[in-house]
Write a protein that holds these residues in place. Structure first.
Motif, short mmCIF file in Angstrom:
data_model
loop_
_atom_site.label_atom_id
_atom_site.label_comp_id
_atom_site.label_asym_id
_atom_site.label_seq_id
_atom_site.Cartn_x
_atom_site.Cartn_y
_atom_site.Cartn_z
N CYS A 67 0.83 -1.21 0.00
CA CYS A 67 0.00 0.00 0.00
C CYS A 67 0.87 1.26 0.00
O CYS A 67 0.63 2.20 -0.77
N VAL A 68 1.90 1.26 0.85
CA VAL A 68 2.78 2.43 0.92
C VAL A 68 3.52 2.62 -0.40
O VAL A 68 3.58 3.73 -0.95
N GLY A 69 4.10 1.52 -0.92
CA GLY A 69 4.84 1.63 -2.18
C GLY A 69 3.94 1.95 -3.36
O GLY A 69 4.31 2.75 -4.22
N GLY A 70 2.76 1.34 -3.41
CA GLY A 70 1.86 1.60 -4.52
C GLY A 70 1.33 3.01 -4.55
O GLY A 70 1.40 3.70 -5.57
N VAL A 71 0.82 3.46 -3.42
CA VAL A 71 0.29 4.83 -3.34
C VAL A 71 1.42 5.84 -3.50
O VAL A 71 1.27 6.87 -4.15
N GLY A 72 2.58 5.53 -2.89
CA GLY A 72 3.73 6.43 -3.04
C GLY A 72 4.16 6.56 -4.48
O GLY A 72 4.49 7.66 -4.95
N GLY A 73 4.15 5.44 -5.22
CA GLY A 73 4.52 5.51 -6.62
C GLY A 73 3.54 6.32 -7.45
O GLY A 73 3.92 6.95 -8.43
N LEU A 74 2.26 6.30 -7.07
CA LEU A 74 1.27 7.10 -7.77
C LEU A 74 1.36 8.57 -7.41
O LEU A 74 1.00 9.44 -8.23
N ALA A 75 1.82 8.86 -6.21
CA ALA A 75 1.81 10.24 -5.71
C ALA A 75 3.03 11.05 -6.14
O ALA A 75 2.94 12.27 -6.26
N VAL A 76 4.18 10.38 -6.36
CA VAL A 76 5.40 11.14 -6.66
C VAL A 76 5.29 11.76 -8.05
O VAL A 76 4.65 11.20 -8.95
N PRO A 77 5.90 12.92 -8.26
CA PRO A 77 5.88 13.56 -9.58
C PRO A 77 6.60 12.70 -10.61
O PRO A 77 7.46 11.89 -10.28
N GLU A 78 6.25 12.90 -11.87
CA GLU A 78 6.82 12.09 -12.94
C GLU A 78 8.32 12.30 -13.09
O GLU A 78 9.04 11.40 -13.52
N ALA A 89 10.75 -0.09 -5.01
CA ALA A 89 11.48 -1.01 -4.15
C ALA A 89 10.64 -1.41 -2.94
O ALA A 89 10.61 -2.59 -2.54
N VAL A 90 9.96 -0.43 -2.34
CA VAL A 90 9.08 -0.73 -1.20
C VAL A 90 7.97 -1.67 -1.65
O VAL A 90 7.62 -2.64 -0.95
N PHE A 91 7.40 -1.41 -2.81
CA PHE A 91 6.36 -2.29 -3.35
C PHE A 91 6.91 -3.70 -3.60
O PHE A 91 6.21 -4.69 -3.37
#
Length: 245
Positions: A67-78, A89-91
């Motif tokens: 959840c942390v890695g997935g949401v984090g990957g969606l939230a970070v700028p491109e 990596a967290v994911f």
């Protein structure tokens, strides 16, 4: 090596997949080392997490990491490649923790150290193989081999997908999975006899028929030795299951 990494990983847009791949393998090896230390009752290694006497399986921590890695990957700028790689990596770690207890989730009971628990290790190995093929630049179901025309593209995709599904229905998991990327594997798996306990064999091979007998002979002669070799590799990496299931 640096030039290869830049050319094949960074410039090819595979940095996040590479970080996921490495973290997935590292997470799986770590958790298997941990559970084997716990199983051996090594004093210096921390035991299970048991708040209030309740054993918290590591699939729970894996879901949190995913959840942390997935949401984090969606939230970070491109343009934040470093943060995106870290999220991947967290994911990857979370996915490893979840798939390491895939059999537990499937059966809804603790079968970790039983023969049924071997399924988790097999799923992990399949995931590693799929990620490795993607890192090599192979695309599933022949996307890169399809022609420019719409019908040519659709026909190639459908053909490769159909033969891969047939191979899987015939109980040939590795052949079907590899066939998603390398069509010849799926074609060979689709045209050869099904494994005797597969869905295809149960539906299409009548009990006592010539095909059913040939399938069982091939299973004993070829499949079982390969399976025993795979089980030894699995035991070496993940630990030997208990005798009782």
């Amino acid at each position: 090596m640096g030039d290869w990494f830049t050319r094949e990983i960074t410039d090819a847009g595979r940095l996040r997949l590479f970080c996921f791949f490495v973290a997935f393998i590292a997470g799986f090896l770590f958790i298997r080392f941990s559970v084997r230390m716990i199983r051996a009752q090594v004093r210096w290694w921390p035991g299970n997490v048991t708040p209030g006497g309740h054993h918290v399986h590591h699939v729970v921590f894996g879901l949190v990491f995913m959840c942390v890695g997935g949401v984090g990957g969606l939230a970070v700028p491109e343009d934040a490649a470093g943060w995106a790689a870290a999220a991947a990596a967290v994911f990857g770690v979370g996915t490893a923790l979840v798939l390491d207890e895939f059999a537990l989730v499937l059966h809804l009971q603790d079968v970790y150290w039983t023969e049924q628990g071997r399924l988790s290790v097999e799923v992990v190995f399949i995931t590693i193989a799929l990620c490795g093929l993607l890192l090599l630049g192979l695309s599933p179901v022949g996307v890169n081999d399809a022609g420019d025309g719409l019908w040519s593209f659709v026909s190639v995709i459908l053909f490769n997908l159909c033969v891969a599904v047939i191979a899987l229905l015939k109980g040939k998991v590795w052949t079907g999975v590899l066939g998603l990327f390398i069509s010849v594997f799926a074609i060979v798996g689709a045209v050869r006899l099904a494994r005797p306990d597969s869905l295809w064999a149960r539906r299409r091979y009548a009990e006592g028929s010539r095909k059913e007998r040939r399938a069982r002979i091939r299973e004993r002669r070829y499949r079982l030795p390969i399976q025993r070799l795979g089980d030894r590799l699995s035991d070496l990496v993940a630990g030997r299951p208990s005798i009782r299931s």
